[in-house]
Design a protein around this motif. Structure first.
Motif, PDB file in Angstrom:
ATOM      1  N   ARG B 114      26.742  33.648  35.413  1.00 38.37           N
ATOM      2  CA  ARG B 114      27.493  33.572  36.665  1.00 38.37           C
ATOM      3  C   ARG B 114      27.391  34.923  37.372  1.00 38.37           C
ATOM      4  O   ARG B 114      27.656  35.965  36.772  1.00 38.37           O
ATOM      5  CB  ARG B 114      28.955  33.237  36.351  1.00 38.37           C
ATOM      6  N   ILE B 115      26.990  34.872  38.641  1.00 44.06           N
ATOM      7  CA  ILE B 115      26.793  36.100  39.410  1.00 44.06           C
ATOM      8  C   ILE B 115      27.835  36.166  40.523  1.00 44.06           C
ATOM      9  O   ILE B 115      28.060  35.165  41.230  1.00 44.06           O
ATOM     10  CB  ILE B 115      25.386  36.124  40.056  1.00 44.06           C
ATOM     11  N   ILE B 116      28.479  37.324  40.673  1.00 41.28           N
ATOM     12  CA  ILE B 116      29.364  37.509  41.823  1.00 41.28           C
ATOM     13  C   ILE B 116      28.838  38.668  42.654  1.00 41.28           C
ATOM     14  O   ILE B 116      28.155  39.565  42.141  1.00 41.28           O
ATOM     15  CB  ILE B 116      30.833  37.778  41.405  1.00 41.28           C
ATOM     16  N   ALA B 117      29.142  38.649  43.931  1.00 38.59           N
ATOM     17  CA  ALA B 117      28.706  39.722  44.824  1.00 38.59           C
ATOM     18  C   ALA B 117      29.691  39.848  45.971  1.00 38.59           C
ATOM     19  O   ALA B 117      30.438  38.906  46.269  1.00 38.59           O
ATOM     20  CB  ALA B 117      27.312  39.429  45.367  1.00 38.59           C
ATOM     21  N   GLU B 118      29.687  41.017  46.611  1.00 39.56           N
ATOM     22  CA  GLU B 118      30.448  41.213  47.839  1.00 39.56           C
ATOM     23  C   GLU B 118      29.447  41.284  48.974  1.00 39.56           C
ATOM     24  O   GLU B 118      28.286  41.623  48.756  1.00 39.56           O
ATOM     25  CB  GLU B 118      31.241  42.531  47.769  1.00 39.56           C
ATOM     26  N   TYR B 194      28.373  38.558  35.807  1.00 39.22           N
ATOM     27  CA  TYR B 194      27.733  39.827  36.152  1.00 39.22           C
ATOM     28  C   TYR B 194      28.038  40.124  37.617  1.00 39.22           C
ATOM     29  O   TYR B 194      27.884  39.256  38.467  1.00 39.22           O
ATOM     30  CB  TYR B 194      26.214  39.727  35.952  1.00 39.22           C
ATOM     31  N   TYR B 195      28.466  41.359  37.891  1.00 39.89           N
ATOM     32  CA  TYR B 195      28.761  41.754  39.263  1.00 39.89           C
ATOM     33  C   TYR B 195      27.533  42.443  39.845  1.00 39.89           C
ATOM     34  O   TYR B 195      27.156  43.519  39.405  1.00 39.89           O
ATOM     35  CB  TYR B 195      29.986  42.664  39.295  1.00 39.89           C
ATOM     36  N   LEU B 196      26.938  41.802  40.852  1.00 41.61           N
ATOM     37  CA  LEU B 196      25.716  42.314  41.459  1.00 41.61           C
ATOM     38  C   LEU B 196      26.089  43.103  42.722  1.00 41.61           C
ATOM     39  O   LEU B 196      26.215  42.537  43.818  1.00 41.61           O
ATOM     40  CB  LEU B 196      24.784  41.136  41.788  1.00 41.61           C
ATOM     41  N   ILE B 197      26.288  44.400  42.562  1.00 39.34           N
ATOM     42  CA  ILE B 197      26.716  45.260  43.677  1.00 39.34           C
ATOM     43  C   ILE B 197      25.530  45.500  44.615  1.00 39.34           C
ATOM     44  O   ILE B 197      24.406  45.675  44.165  1.00 39.34           O
ATOM     45  CB  ILE B 197      27.295  46.590  43.153  1.00 39.34           C
ATOM     46  N   GLY B 198      25.812  45.517  45.915  1.00 39.88           N
ATOM     47  CA  GLY B 198      24.748  45.526  46.909  1.00 39.88           C
ATOM     48  C   GLY B 198      24.299  46.878  47.397  1.00 39.88           C
ATOM     49  O   GLY B 198      23.358  46.968  48.183  1.00 39.88           O
ATOM     50  N   THR B 199      24.950  47.943  46.975  1.00 41.44           N
ATOM     51  CA  THR B 199      24.520  49.245  47.483  1.00 41.44           C
ATOM     52  C   THR B 199      24.638  50.308  46.405  1.00 41.44           C
ATOM     53  O   THR B 199      25.070  50.016  45.285  1.00 41.44           O
ATOM     54  CB  THR B 199      25.313  49.631  48.747  1.00 41.44           C
TER      55      THR B 199
END
Lengths: 288, 403
Positions: B114-118, B194-199
């Motif tokens: 499971r992937i989360i992102a902002e 898993y937290y997929l941070i964008g920067t």
């Protein structure tokens, strides 16, 4: 020698309070409310009545704009307080004012690092000590960042209270406990404040795990809302922490304009009394 | 300050760039953050990992992106030779996919499903939803409610790609609140998520990890400029919100003393109005979202909202490595207003036939300020990090055109 050993427990309010609880053979109630929620006066009135209503240790939330470990109730209370002009400086004033009528009940500030960092660590510790603050819980300062505030706080004679979580492995636990002092705060759920309820059997296992490595009292929080739940925790730990349920009482009493209704203080304190009864009616197991 | 032997040595063991960076997260997350670090460390020393990364970069993303000499703009400004690094030609239309490909491979190695992102403007959300579709993983994207309204085409794209978009009303309902909400989700779902941070922000190892994936940009420029001109570029310019496209371009050149490096922040309505998101030029150091860095905040340490015409830049912080590069003076940081960026948008569209995203228009506006004063053999590279399809509605509204 651990830096925490610099603080001699019998000389601190937190140490004395847990010793007294032990002597009485019962667990304690730790209450959490947000400083300045819904305004300074109401929040001070709650504070001034809360020990008499049954709080053994008082946690005061320092409002922060981005409380990433908190659920909706505490988030909203934090924003309400900020909107009404609450600051860390005013939180210290509030404690100072409370100390004029209560020099026994331990006060622990709980919050996030940025407001303290901006205040300045040295200035903050000096002012916090003077205001009569006994301990700090700073959610976003894990042991990896102990040099920021934990070690200076111990140096200044203020307890730094570490959080342990269900995700904290046995291998990691000694690291968390290395400079822990005052008490250990076990976060009973993987989640944010006020959202889930912990399973008492799971919590008991974790409390045992910490007890094997530390002589410090253990408080359990996150997800404890009712006197029954608090009583359940009181059987297995040294204290139960209740926060969101108290904050909800404040929220429920707000009028349309966001001002506190006439029963705000009495409703919060009534719940504290019920929680305290739950905790006090429970005999501790002999071993702990 | 004495000169460093290298600006690329990375971070200390606790993830600090000087005083910046670190791991300011709740204990519940700490074990997980350490796991991510372990997985990333193992991957970065694994040739097979990089082989797969580069295979996807080439055949899925479409890399290398061209290094294009913008002749008409060069002539227009009348000075330095202006090259565009065309990362807007990537699959999904921006540099964001470089990072999401890299991180989804990490998530897969960790066995997360499971992937989360902002997301702010939705570009990172789309890039995340894209790789989740590619790898068959569940995807939840947190997006401030204000941004959900403003960026409805990207919201629909994410949904088409199978992602769930959760509007965030907490706090002020913007990018920083979306990040808070993603962190809260992560705390509650540590086992499978898993937290997929964008920067290049967040707790260590994210700033390092995202940088390393974005470095594909600068590495390519190095080779391409060698082929085109037989030497290093003289000046690099890139726009900065969190700072990932800029870090990807800058980092491979940090130790080349002759290369001047400039990051361009968004000055919004102007720094003096307080409505901007220039964290470095107008902010102060603080701690937010797991790292110490420059932030927009008030005197009590409460975080302020950033403002920019470009939704991809309105984050009130910046990657910690940028804060460090700012303090040691290796990179120069400047700012550009909404209006200057809009002018650059129209100029680029008319003169080069490229509709750029509003983010790199900030970089282009600064290029316009300096290019004329540089010699004709001066080699300037600007990262054209995203295309403007997503912005045409907003620009139409500002220009008073009804679509």
């Amino acid at each position: 020698m651990s830096a925490a050993a610099k603080i001699n427990a019998p000389e601190t309010r937190i140490g004395r309070r847990f010793a007294k609880l032990k002597a009485e053979g019962r667990a304690g109630l730790v209450t959490f409310t947000t400083a300045g929620d819904p305004d300074y006066e109401t929040s001070l009135a709650i504070l001034n009545g809360i020990a008499k209503a049954g709080a053994d240790v008082i946690e005061i939330g320092v409002p922060f704009s981005d409380p990433m470990a908190d659920g909706p109730a505490v988030q909203a209370s934090s924003l309400r307080a900020i909107k009404k002009g609450m600051t860390l400086r005013k939180t210290l004033e509030m404690v100072k004012s409370f100390r004029k009528q209560d020099d026994e009940t331990p006060i622990v500030l709980m919050g996030y690092y940025n407001p303290i960092y901006i205040y300045g660590v040295d200035a903050f510790l000096k002012d916090a000590k003077k205001a009569g603050i006994d301990g700090l819980i700073v959610v976003d300062l894990p042991p990896e960042e102990e040099g920021e505030l934990c070690l200076p706080a111990l140096e200044a004679g203020i307890n730094f209270i570490y959080l342990a979580a269900p995700t904290t492995t046995d291998a990691r636990l000694p690291r968390v406990l290395a400079h822990a002092s005052g008490f250990v705060y076990f976060v009973s759920i993987t989640g944010i404040t006020g959202t889930r309820t912990a399973n008492a059997a799971d919590v008991a296992g974790h409390v045992e795990r910490i007890k094997r490595l530390s002589d410090l009292p253990i408080a359990v929080g996150f997800g404890i809302r009712t006197p029954e739940q608090a009583a359940g925790i009181a059987k297995i730990a040294d204290a139960a922490v209740v926060g969101s349920a108290l904050v909800d009482k404040v929220t429920k009493n707000l009028d349309a304009a966001g001002n506190p209704g006439p029963n705000t203080v009495s409703d919060v304190l009534a719940l504290v009394s019920e929680l305290a009864e739950g905790v006090r009616g429970t005999k501790r197991r002999a071993a702990s | 300050m004495s000169k460093l032997n290298t600006y690329r040595s990375g971070v200390d063991e606790n993830g600090h760039f000087g005083i910046f960076g670190g791991r300011f997260v709740a204990e519940t997350l700490m074990p997980l953050i350490l796991e991510v670090e372990k997985a990333f460390e193992a991957a970065r020393h694994d040739d097979e990992f990089w082989a797969e990364f580069h295979r996807l970069m080439k055949h899925y993303v479409g890399r290398p992106s061209p290094l294009y000499l913008a002749e008409r703009l060069t002539k227009h400004f009348g000075g330095a030779k202006i090259y565009f690094k065309r990362d807007e030609l990537n699959h999904t239309g921006a540099h964001k996919i470089n990072n999401t490909i890299g991180q989804i491979l990490i998530a897969r190695r960790m066995g997360k499903q499971r992937i989360i992102a902002e997301t702010g403007a939705g570009q990172h959300g789309v890039a995340t939803a894209t790789v989740c579709a590619l790898f068959g993983m569940q995807c939840v994207v947190y997006m401030g409610e204000t941004d959900v309204q403003r960026q409805s085409p990207n919201v629909f794209r994410m949904k088409l790609l199978g992602a769930e978009v959760r509007p965030v009303t907490a706090g002020t309902g913007t990018l920083k609140d979306a990040m808070n909400e993603a962190l809260r989700d992560w705390v509650a779902n540590v086992e499978d998520t898993y937290y997929l941070i964008g920067t290049v922000a967040g707790p260590h190892p994210y700033p390092v990890m995202v940088r390393d994936f974005q470095c594909v940009i600068g590495d390519e420029v190095r080779t391409q400029m060698q082929e085109a001109e037989g030497r290093l570029p003289d000046t690099l310019v890139a726009a900065i919100g969190g700072g990932s496209n800029a870090m990807g371009l800058f980092h491979p050149f940090l130790d080349d003393e002759s290369v001047e490096i400039i990051g361009v922040e968004a000055a919004g309505h102007g720094l003096e109005t307080g409505e901007h998101c220039a964290s470095l030029t107008a902010g102060t150091p603080g701690v937010l979202h797991g790292n110490r860095t420059y932030l927009l905040q008030d005197k009590n340490g409460q975080i302020k909202d950033g403002y920019s015409i470009s939704a991809g830049l309105d984050y009130p912080g910046i990657g910690p490595e940028h804060s460090w590069l700012h303090e040691i003076g290796r990179v120069k940081y400047v700012s550009v207003t909404d209006k200057e960026a809009l002018d650059a948008f129209q100029l680029c569209t008319r003169m080069e036939g490229i509709i750029p995203a509003l983010e790199p228009c900030h970089a282009l506006a600064h290029v316009g300020k300096i290019a004329g004063g540089l010699s004709k053999d001066h080699l300037l590279v600007m990262n054209l990090c995203g295309r403007g399809d997503k912005d045409v509605f907003a620009v139409a509204e500002i220009l008073g055109t009804k679509l």
